[in-house]
Design a protein around this motif. Structure first.
Motif, short mmCIF file in Angstrom:
data_model
loop_
_atom_site.label_atom_id
_atom_site.label_comp_id
_atom_site.label_asym_id
_atom_site.label_seq_id
_atom_site.Cartn_x
_atom_site.Cartn_y
_atom_site.Cartn_z
N LEU A 1 -2.20 -2.33 -3.95
CA LEU A 1 -3.41 -1.54 -3.88
C LEU A 1 -3.13 -0.09 -4.25
O LEU A 1 -2.54 0.67 -3.46
CB LEU A 1 -4.01 -1.60 -2.46
N ASN A 2 -3.49 0.28 -5.47
CA ASN A 2 -3.39 1.67 -5.95
C ASN A 2 -1.99 2.25 -5.80
O ASN A 2 -1.80 3.38 -5.36
CB ASN A 2 -4.39 2.57 -5.22
N ILE B 1 -4.00 5.47 0.13
CA ILE B 1 -5.06 4.52 0.44
C ILE B 1 -6.03 5.14 1.45
O ILE B 1 -5.63 5.92 2.31
CB ILE B 1 -4.46 3.21 0.99
N ILE C 1 0.85 -1.19 0.00
CA ILE C 1 0.00 0.00 0.00
C ILE C 1 0.88 1.24 0.00
O ILE C 1 2.09 1.16 0.21
CB ILE C 1 -0.94 0.03 1.23
N THR D 1 -10.10 1.16 4.22
CA THR D 1 -9.32 0.00 3.77
C THR D 1 -8.12 -0.22 4.66
O THR D 1 -7.76 -1.36 4.98
CB THR D 1 -8.86 0.23 2.32
#
Length: 661
Positions: free
Chosen positions: A499-500, A311, A307, A315
């Motif tokens: 994640l992103n 974020i 991450i 989450t």
């Protein structure tokens, strides 16, 4: 407090304010064109004329201070006739092009002409024409519409510090232009579009796209930086066409204003799996594949979630519950220092908006406010223009738009400042209401920053410390304290969930070499997406409701501006985390739990007393100059890098030799 009469009614108002401010305080609106709350008083439009008792003629409301027991009339026949004459003068040379003007429906001149103006005109000569100017790709100019309110001139001088606009010629030949041929090169140049009361300065990107009665608006927060400014997003059907600040007095950056055109550019809109080549994958099939991975206990203990500090907090909270069983790592090296920083910052009560009016001195520690925090840079410039603050740049020299006293260059000399070995150290001891601003480069280069903060908070408890973050949720990520990424963890990993993440050089070096199952969750396509086993689309902050913790430690929530067009309606990121939680509840707690250990260290020969009882730990210092961590203000995250307009804005700045040091 002064006792005044407005339209024969008595009010108590503050002293040392103008008539227009007193009327606004009691709820009476005075028309205006040149007056604005964030700008200095010009008094040249004469629209705010009022009648004062015993005055021989009407006076200007914006430039006239109130006195005790004064009687003011805002709707007398004399005032109404004066406003009518002023509007007749302004409309002499104003073109009759309201049907094709982008300002139509939101024009102050339209509204005030309808309310205060006359229905006749005594001007029979030809209207004058003014040549349009080129102020860059942001601003569209139709200078014939200009009424010379000089809001743009004062904004460029007082707020942005660009000194581009000026008033040329006299009489009927007066016009607003630049003294030399140049564009309005500023990170907040789009704000003069909101300031202009007529259609002389409009947005090129919004031109001929919609009318105010055709659009829907939604309030949300800005996630392009860590301040969380409130913005209003205008939507026509399913397309974002404009972003404005929620309050007219607020200022937003051009990156915030024009970032929305990246929503439909290079988007990931389907699930993909890579066998020999990429193939689209059904959602139900993907769920079955993921369940098979989770059911394998051996692989489950080797899952790694990567991450970054973009974020959302919801989450992050869900992942924090899984941290005992799987690896949750960040893709940057500075979050540990941010976590140390926040141990001292969570007790602050002052926000960036008021900036502590008692503050007389400010220290910038290795930060270029032109790029890292433009809005704070604007606030400091306004405060210095009022001669209320002295600003010192410590450890980094940058060419900004106001006077800053440069102290030293490298980290070793910065620490000498706190040891009392510099003449400027006396300011630290004498000024208790100081403002300390730490940039990202300082936290990246120094081995441990928390002793500096410990000194400041211990001996200057009334001082302010601001940790300027580059991303929208750094504070929340630092609060949970996730571990940092390294190659040793990735070697023992069976599956990676990214994640992103930003497609950066650091992530490519650490992730690309590992031939393992990689689940790439992102909004936009990139090079790393093409090398991943699974590619899963996610939503931007315009398309989902998410929580973020800003620099002022205020938890904010984004709103759904419009529903995604062609994207997955189900958030698979939350589905995967829920499946992991359900499975891990059946397992024993055999994972690794990470704890931060705090060690406070103080410098030798310190300026301050009573510090011998604290432990001493050596520092890893660098004698090399500190450079900015941002090379280009407009291209700092995934959304901005996929924006065509911001890319053009960046190229325009490069052509005009704007340096990002």
């Amino acid at each position: 407090m002064y006792s005044i009469k407005i339209n024969k009614k008595t009010f108590l108002v503050k002293s040392q304010i103008s008539i227009i401010e007193a009327c606004r305080f009691v709820g009476i609106f005075l028309p205006r064109f040149c007056y604005h709350e964030i700008l200095s008083v010009a008094g040249n439009c004469r629209m705010c004329l009022v009648e004062v008792e015993k005055a021989p003629k009407p006076v200007v409301g914006c430039a006239t201070p109130i006195t005790n027991n004064v009687s003011i009339y805002t709707d007398s026949p004399l005032v109404k006739k004066a406003r009518e004459n002023v509007l007749e003068l302004l409309l002499l040379n104003h073109p009759l092009d309201c049907p094709i003007c982008d300002q139509a429906g939101e024009c102050d001149l339209q509204e005030q002409t309808k309310k205060f103006g006359s229905d006749l005109s005594r001007f029979l000569k030809k209207k004058r024409v003014v040549e349009d100017k080129n102020f860059g790709i942001t601003i569209k100019t139709i200078m014939t519409r200009c009424i010379h309110c000089t809001r743009c001139v004062r904004f460029s001088d007082e707020i942005s510090g660009s000194f581009i606009f000026g008033t040329l010629n006299r009489g009927n030949a007066t016009e607003i232009s630049s003294y030399k041929t140049s564009i309005f090169n500023s990170e907040i140049s789009g704000n003069i579009i909101d300031l202009c009361p007529v259609g002389a300065l409009t947005s090129k990107q919004y031109s001929f796209k919609a009318r105010p009665w055709e659009i829907k608006t939604q309030e949300t927060i800005d996630c392009s930086d860590s301040l969380g400014s409130k913005i209003i997003v205008s939507v026509k059907e399913t397309e974002i066409i404009r972003i404005q600040p929620k309050i007219n007095n607020n200022i937003i950056t051009d990156k915030t204003r024009y970032i929305f055109d990246s929503i439909n550019k290079n988007r990931i809109k389907k699930l993909f799996v890579k066998n020999i080549k990429y193939e689209s994958l059904d959602v139900n099939k993907f769920k079955d594949i993921f369940k098979n991975i989770v059911n394998d206990n051996k692989n489950l203990k080797k899952l790694t979630v990567l991450i970054n500090d973009n974020i959302d907090s919801e989450t992050l909270l869900m992942l924090n519950n899984l941290k005992n069983h799987i690896e949750v790592r960040t893709d940057s090296f500075n979050n540990k220092e941010n976590f140390y920083l926040n141990q001292f910052l969570y007790n602050k009560t002052t926000t960036l908006t008021n900036s502590n009016n008692k503050t007389k001195i400010c220290f910038l520690f290795s930060i270029n406010l032109n790029t890292e925090c433009v809005l704070l840079n604007v606030k400091l410039r306004i405060k210095q223009n009022q001669k209320n603050i002295n600003i010192f740049s410590v450890g980094y020299f940058c060419n900004i738009s106001y006077n800053v006293k440069f102290i030293n260059l490298n980290l070793f000399l910065i620490l000498k400042l706190f040891e009392g070995k510099k003449s400027i150290s006396k300011l630290l001891k004498n000024k208790i209401n100081s403002l300390y601003i730490f940039g990202q480069s300082f936290k990246n280069r120094i081995h441990s920053i928390h002793p500096v903060l410990f000194l400041i908070k211990k001996y200057f408890s009334q001082s302010l410390i601001y940790n300027i973050n580059l991303n929208c949720n750094t504070e929340s990520l630092a609060f949970f304290g996730n571990r940092l990424i390294n190659t040793k963890v990735l070697k023992n990993t069976s599956s990676i969930f990214a994640l992103n993440l930003e497609d950066s050089i650091l992530v490519r070096k650490l992730v690309k070499k590992n031939k393992i199952n990689r689940f790439w969750f992102n909004t936009h396509g990139s090079f790393l997406a093409l090398t991943s086993k699974y590619v899963i689309p996610t939503k931007t902050f315009f398309e989902d409701e998410k929580y973020y913790l800003n620099t002022n430690l205020c938890l904010q929530k984004t709103q759904i501006v419009f529903k995604e067009n062609g994207l997955l309606s189900e958030n698979l990121m939350y589905y995967i985390i829920n499946v992991l939680q359900t499975k891990l509840n059946l397992l024993d707690n055999n994972g690794i739990f990470f704890n931060f250990q705090y060690e406070f260290n103080i410098f030798k020969n310190s300026l301050f007393k009573n510090i011998k009882s604290l432990n001493k730990v050596k520092f890893k210092l660098s004698f090399y100059p500190i450079k900015s961590v941002i090379e280009d203000f407009y291209l700092t995250n995934t959304l901005s890098k996929n924006s065509v307009f911001l890319t053009q804005k960046s190229q325009e700045n490069c052509k005009n030799n704007k340096k990002y040091i």
